[in-house]
Motif scaffolding. Sequence first.
Motif, PDB file in Angstrom:
ATOM      1  N   LYS A  29      27.532 -40.990 -13.950  1.00  0.00           N
ATOM      2  CA  LYS A  29      26.136 -40.579 -13.743  1.00  0.00           C
ATOM      3  C   LYS A  29      25.149 -41.605 -14.302  1.00  0.00           C
ATOM      4  CE  LYS A  29      25.648 -37.422 -17.682  1.00  0.00           C
ATOM      5  NZ  LYS A  29      25.587 -36.023 -18.088  1.00  0.00           N
ATOM      6  N   LEU A  30      25.619 -42.565 -15.085  1.00  0.00           N
ATOM      7  CA  LEU A  30      24.755 -43.622 -15.622  1.00  0.00           C
ATOM      8  C   LEU A  30      24.866 -44.915 -14.807  1.00  0.00           C
ATOM      9  CD1 LEU A  30      25.478 -43.109 -19.439  1.00  0.00           C
ATOM     10  CD2 LEU A  30      23.588 -42.171 -18.092  1.00  0.00           C
ATOM     11  N   ALA A  31      25.811 -44.953 -13.895  1.00  0.00           N
ATOM     12  CA  ALA A  31      26.082 -46.166 -13.119  1.00  0.00           C
ATOM     13  C   ALA A  31      24.935 -46.487 -12.165  1.00  0.00           C
ATOM     14  CB  ALA A  31      27.370 -46.003 -12.329  1.00  0.00           C
ATOM     15  N   THR A  36      30.603 -47.473  -8.211  1.00  0.00           N
ATOM     16  CA  THR A  36      31.359 -46.237  -8.319  1.00  0.00           C
ATOM     17  C   THR A  36      32.318 -46.385  -9.494  1.00  0.00           C
ATOM     18  OG1 THR A  36      31.265 -45.877  -5.940  1.00  0.00           O
ATOM     19  CG2 THR A  36      32.974 -44.693  -7.138  1.00  0.00           C
ATOM     20  N   ILE A  37      32.355 -45.381 -10.372  1.00  0.00           N
ATOM     21  CA  ILE A  37      33.232 -45.422 -11.546  1.00  0.00           C
ATOM     22  C   ILE A  37      34.165 -44.223 -11.510  1.00  0.00           C
ATOM     23  CG2 ILE A  37      33.358 -45.405 -14.066  1.00  0.00           C
ATOM     24  CD1 ILE A  37      30.573 -46.640 -14.136  1.00  0.00           C
ATOM     25  N   THR A  38      35.471 -44.488 -11.611  1.00  0.00           N
ATOM     26  CA  THR A  38      36.479 -43.433 -11.651  1.00  0.00           C
ATOM     27  C   THR A  38      37.457 -43.722 -12.789  1.00  0.00           C
ATOM     28  OG1 THR A  38      37.854 -44.615 -10.052  1.00  0.00           O
ATOM     29  CG2 THR A  38      36.374 -42.935  -9.175  1.00  0.00           C
ATOM     30  N   ILE A 171      23.707 -48.566 -22.226  1.00  0.00           N
ATOM     31  CA  ILE A 171      24.821 -48.408 -21.287  1.00  0.00           C
ATOM     32  C   ILE A 171      24.351 -48.688 -19.859  1.00  0.00           C
ATOM     33  CG2 ILE A 171      26.364 -46.712 -20.216  1.00  0.00           C
ATOM     34  CD1 ILE A 171      26.672 -45.510 -23.086  1.00  0.00           C
ATOM     35  N   LYS A 172      23.188 -48.183 -19.488  1.00  0.00           N
ATOM     36  CA  LYS A 172      22.660 -48.469 -18.147  1.00  0.00           C
ATOM     37  C   LYS A 172      22.450 -49.967 -17.953  1.00  0.00           C
ATOM     38  CE  LYS A 172      20.419 -44.059 -17.105  1.00  0.00           C
ATOM     39  NZ  LYS A 172      19.126 -43.388 -16.870  1.00  0.00           N
TER      40      LYS A 172
END
Length: 189
Positions: A29-31, A36-38, A171-172
Amino acid sequence: MAAKVNVITIVGSLRKGSFNAALARELPKLAPEGMTITASPSWADLPIYNADDQGATGFPATATTLSDAIRAADGVIFVTPEYNYGIPGGLKNAIDWVSRIKDQPFKDKPVAIQSATGGPMGGGRMQYHLRQAMVFLNAYTFNTPEIFVGSAHTKFNDKMEFTDEAGIKFIKQQLAGFEAMIRKLTGKA
């Protein structure tokens, strides 16, 4: 519009209430929009690396599955605590197994690092230890901003959501910079 970059997270803690696992769950949700992060496949059941075992029985399916996921991803984010000033033993063991697979998957792979710890330093010593391992494996480790979440128990709410506004901002920034690095290294437009 540019194709999304696909990134996996490898969490260095197996603890049920891990702040690092919680932080990794927050990353999608911060990406930035183009990422895409998994989560990576689990490495929890890997036996301790032993070259004799590798020679006798080959690679465990878990090592092969993790290697395939790393190879398929455009980038990897380690989110891991610091144990005794270094990489947690289980995570180091997973890296050791993966590093011996043909066409070693960390070679030329963009890698970012984040850490959350109960202490005030936030895992800095572990991050430098992990960077050393990535240098040997010829990965491209993202430099700054670095993400060190110190006193992690004060930065997550009772639902294990990361609530530190300054940390979220960093982080963003890291994820946006990491996306740019991945696109530069891979040529993925």
